[in-house]
Design a protein around this motif. Structure first.
Motif, PDB file in Angstrom:
ATOM      1  N   LEU A 157       0.816  -1.215   0.000  1.00 18.16           N
ATOM      2  CA  LEU A 157       0.000   0.000   0.000  1.00 18.16           C
ATOM      3  C   LEU A 157       0.849   1.264   0.000  1.00 18.16           C
ATOM      4  O   LEU A 157       0.347   2.336  -0.363  1.00 18.16           O
ATOM      5  N   ILE A 158       2.114   1.173   0.401  1.00 17.00           N
ATOM      6  CA  ILE A 158       3.002   2.333   0.408  1.00 17.00           C
ATOM      7  C   ILE A 158       4.351   1.924  -0.155  1.00 17.00           C
ATOM      8  O   ILE A 158       4.752   0.763  -0.073  1.00 17.00           O
ATOM      9  N   ASP A 159       5.042   2.899  -0.780  1.00 19.62           N
ATOM     10  CA  ASP A 159       6.390   2.663  -1.291  1.00 19.62           C
ATOM     11  C   ASP A 159       7.454   3.151  -0.319  1.00 19.62           C
ATOM     12  O   ASP A 159       8.570   2.627  -0.303  1.00 19.62           O
ATOM     13  N   HIS A 160       7.102   4.173   0.442  1.00 17.89           N
ATOM     14  CA  HIS A 160       8.043   4.741   1.405  1.00 17.89           C
ATOM     15  C   HIS A 160       7.337   4.844   2.759  1.00 17.89           C
ATOM     16  O   HIS A 160       6.115   5.022   2.825  1.00 17.89           O
ATOM     17  N   PRO A 161       8.089   4.758   3.830  1.00 21.68           N
ATOM     18  CA  PRO A 161       7.468   4.856   5.160  1.00 21.68           C
ATOM     19  C   PRO A 161       6.737   6.188   5.351  1.00 21.68           C
ATOM     20  O   PRO A 161       7.222   7.243   4.922  1.00 21.68           O
ATOM     21  N   LEU A 162       5.590   6.126   5.968  1.00 18.41           N
ATOM     22  CA  LEU A 162       4.822   7.324   6.252  1.00 18.41           C
ATOM     23  C   LEU A 162       5.371   8.029   7.485  1.00 18.41           C
ATOM     24  O   LEU A 162       5.806   7.384   8.437  1.00 18.41           O
ATOM     25  N   GLN A 163       5.353   9.353   7.438  1.00 16.46           N
ATOM     26  CA  GLN A 163       5.777  10.152   8.587  1.00 16.46           C
ATOM     27  C   GLN A 163       4.565  10.372   9.486  1.00 16.46           C
ATOM     28  O   GLN A 163       3.759  11.279   9.273  1.00 16.46           O
ATOM     29  N   MET A 164       4.406   9.503  10.480  1.00 11.70           N
ATOM     30  CA  MET A 164       3.270   9.616  11.389  1.00 11.70           C
ATOM     31  C   MET A 164       3.650  10.229  12.725  1.00 11.70           C
ATOM     32  O   MET A 164       2.827  10.895  13.356  1.00 11.70           O
ATOM     33  N   LEU A 165       4.874   9.980  13.164  1.00 12.40           N
ATOM     34  CA  LEU A 165       5.320  10.618  14.395  1.00 12.40           C
ATOM     35  C   LEU A 165       5.509  12.115  14.176  1.00 12.40           C
ATOM     36  O   LEU A 165       5.707  12.574  13.050  1.00 12.40           O
ATOM     37  N   PHE A 166       5.466  12.854  15.279  1.00 13.01           N
ATOM     38  CA  PHE A 166       5.668  14.305  15.269  1.00 13.01           C
ATOM     39  C   PHE A 166       4.613  15.030  14.440  1.00 13.01           C
ATOM     40  O   PHE A 166       4.900  16.019  13.765  1.00 13.01           O
ATOM     41  N   ALA A 241       3.507  14.394  28.848  1.00 13.96           N
ATOM     42  CA  ALA A 241       4.282  13.233  28.419  1.00 13.96           C
ATOM     43  C   ALA A 241       3.951  12.838  26.982  1.00 13.96           C
ATOM     44  O   ALA A 241       4.854  12.646  26.150  1.00 13.96           O
ATOM     45  N   THR A 242       2.669  12.723  26.665  1.00 11.30           N
ATOM     46  CA  THR A 242       2.285  12.286  25.321  1.00 11.30           C
ATOM     47  C   THR A 242       2.679  13.292  24.251  1.00 11.30           C
ATOM     48  O   THR A 242       3.285  12.911  23.235  1.00 11.30           O
ATOM     49  N   PRO A 243       2.367  14.596  24.381  1.00 14.22           N
ATOM     50  CA  PRO A 243       2.832  15.542  23.358  1.00 14.22           C
ATOM     51  C   PRO A 243       4.349  15.612  23.242  1.00 14.22           C
ATOM     52  O   PRO A 243       4.881  15.803  22.148  1.00 14.22           O
ATOM     53  N   ALA A 244       5.051  15.450  24.371  1.00 10.48           N
ATOM     54  CA  ALA A 244       6.511  15.538  24.318  1.00 10.48           C
ATOM     55  C   ALA A 244       7.113  14.352  23.579  1.00 10.48           C
ATOM     56  O   ALA A 244       8.065  14.509  22.790  1.00 10.48           O
ATOM     57  N   LYS A 252       4.969  21.855  19.594  1.00 13.02           N
ATOM     58  CA  LYS A 252       4.892  22.255  20.991  1.00 13.02           C
ATOM     59  C   LYS A 252       3.461  22.575  21.399  1.00 13.02           C
ATOM     60  O   LYS A 252       2.693  23.145  20.635  1.00 13.02           O
ATOM     61  N   VAL A 253       3.134  22.199  22.638  1.00 17.07           N
ATOM     62  CA  VAL A 253       1.912  22.643  23.284  1.00 17.07           C
ATOM     63  C   VAL A 253       2.328  23.459  24.509  1.00 17.07           C
ATOM     64  O   VAL A 253       3.515  23.640  24.772  1.00 17.07           O
ATOM     65  N   VAL A 254       1.347  23.949  25.257  1.00 17.54           N
ATOM     66  CA  VAL A 254       1.671  24.855  26.354  1.00 17.54           C
ATOM     67  C   VAL A 254       2.518  24.159  27.416  1.00 17.54           C
ATOM     68  O   VAL A 254       3.485  24.739  27.929  1.00 17.54           O
ATOM     69  N   ALA A 255       2.199  22.917  27.749  1.00 18.30           N
ATOM     70  CA  ALA A 255       2.941  22.214  28.793  1.00 18.30           C
ATOM     71  C   ALA A 255       4.398  22.002  28.391  1.00 18.30           C
ATOM     72  O   ALA A 255       5.309  22.188  29.205  1.00 18.30           O
ATOM     73  N   THR A 256       4.636  21.607  27.144  1.00 17.02           N
ATOM     74  CA  THR A 256       6.014  21.393  26.701  1.00 17.02           C
ATOM     75  C   THR A 256       6.762  22.717  26.558  1.00 17.02           C
ATOM     76  O   THR A 256       7.974  22.763  26.766  1.00 17.02           O
TER      77      THR A 256
END
Length: 302
Positions: A157-166, A241-244, A252-256
């Motif tokens: 379904l994909i040729d290159h890895p998808l950028q899902m993180l960040f 923790a999760t956004p970081a 960035k969110v306010v906590a980070t």
């Protein structure tokens, strides 16, 4: 004059009421002291710290007291973007948790034992695992060499890895996974007080399952949905923790942002000001939301 009408007898109820009030204060005193010491005092100290200046050359906190840090935050579009991102993230996570958690809690409630107990344990089981551990699991799944990319590549379904993180989507998915059980618990509490007689009466009068759910069940579990959504919104807005781990330093969110000021640039007063503004915004939104709902309910009830 009878004994019942004597001044001593008239004063007895007042004395008993004063004793009850005194006993009530004694009962709430430990919890109140605990609250003041562990919450109110740190908040006051954080606010006081936010009023101090910062020496970028020496890296120390100055003795000067002013609103300079708040002026810097409110006058910088960079912080406006961070607060707006946090607000949109909180609203999105809350909406998804409601859409997923309410039907999930209702179907679990309609199940019979032992399947209901088993499924409930599976849904609430993640609450027993650390948020950091769960977030690291999502980072492994969503990585460029993670399980999702590997499966998609092998399926062609994909040729290159998808950028899902960040990405905002990855942070949203991870936070929904963390917070859905809390909304399920809140709705479950309302479902335990559901008047089943009304449901059976509506069904006997020919109402469809959808009509019963919309007109009978949903109004009765609305308090649970509202309280659960407020909990989810508040926890998302202050999540760190999760956004970081999933969002990284670019998202960035306010906590980070406050964390970076505390440990990155060592500008503690500015980090404290960011934290105070986050608290004020959170309280203002929740209080306004409650006020709006109270007015709406009052209009409906006349």
């Amino acid at each position: 004059m009878s004994a019942a009408g004597s001044p001593a007898a008239a004063g007895m109820p007042d004395a008993a009421a004063r004793r009850r009030r005194a006993n009530g204060w004694l009962l709430v005193a430990p919890a109140s002291l605990y609250f003041v010491l562990l919450l109110a005092v740190p908040l006051v100290l954080t606010f006081v710290l936010s009023l101090h200046g910062f020496d970028p050359n020496g890296g120390g906190v100055l003795d000067t007291v002013s609103l300079h840090n708040y002026a810097d935050i409110l006058g910088d579009s960079y912080f406006y973007a961070i607060f707006l991102r946090t607000l949109l993230l909180s609203l999105g996570v809350t909406a998804l948790c409601v859409l997923i958690g309410v039907p999930e809690a209702y179907f679990l409630f309609r199940m019979r034992d032992p399947w209901r107990s088993l499924c409930l344990v599976l849904v609430l089981g993640p609450l027993l695992i650390s948020v950091v551990v769960r977030t690291l699991g999502w980072s492994i799944l969503l990585g460029r060499e993670g399980l999702i990319n590997v499966v998609l590549a092998r399926l062609g379904l994909i040729d290159h890895p998808l950028q899902m993180l960040f990405t905002m989507g990855a942070v949203t998915v991870a936070l929904v996974h963390v917070l859905v059980p809390l909304l399920v618990l809140s709705v479950w509490t309302s479902l335990t007080r559901l008047d089943s007689a009304g449901v059976h009466a509506a069904r006997s009068l020919g109402a469809s399952r959808w009509t019963v759910m919309w007109r009978v069940v949903l109004p009765q579990i609305t308090p649970g949905i509202l309280s659960g959504s407020l909990i989810v919104f508040a926890l998302t807005a202050s999540a760190f923790a999760t956004p970081a781990l999933i969002g990284g330093r670019r998202l960035k969110v306010v906590a980070t942002a406050a964390y970076d000021e505390f440990l990155g640039t060592l500008n503690w007063p500015l980090g404290a000001a960011i934290a105070v503004l986050l608290l004020i915004a959170n309280v203002a939104i929740i209080a306004g939301y409650n006020r709006m709902l109270e007015k709406r309910i009052a209009r409906r009830l006349g």
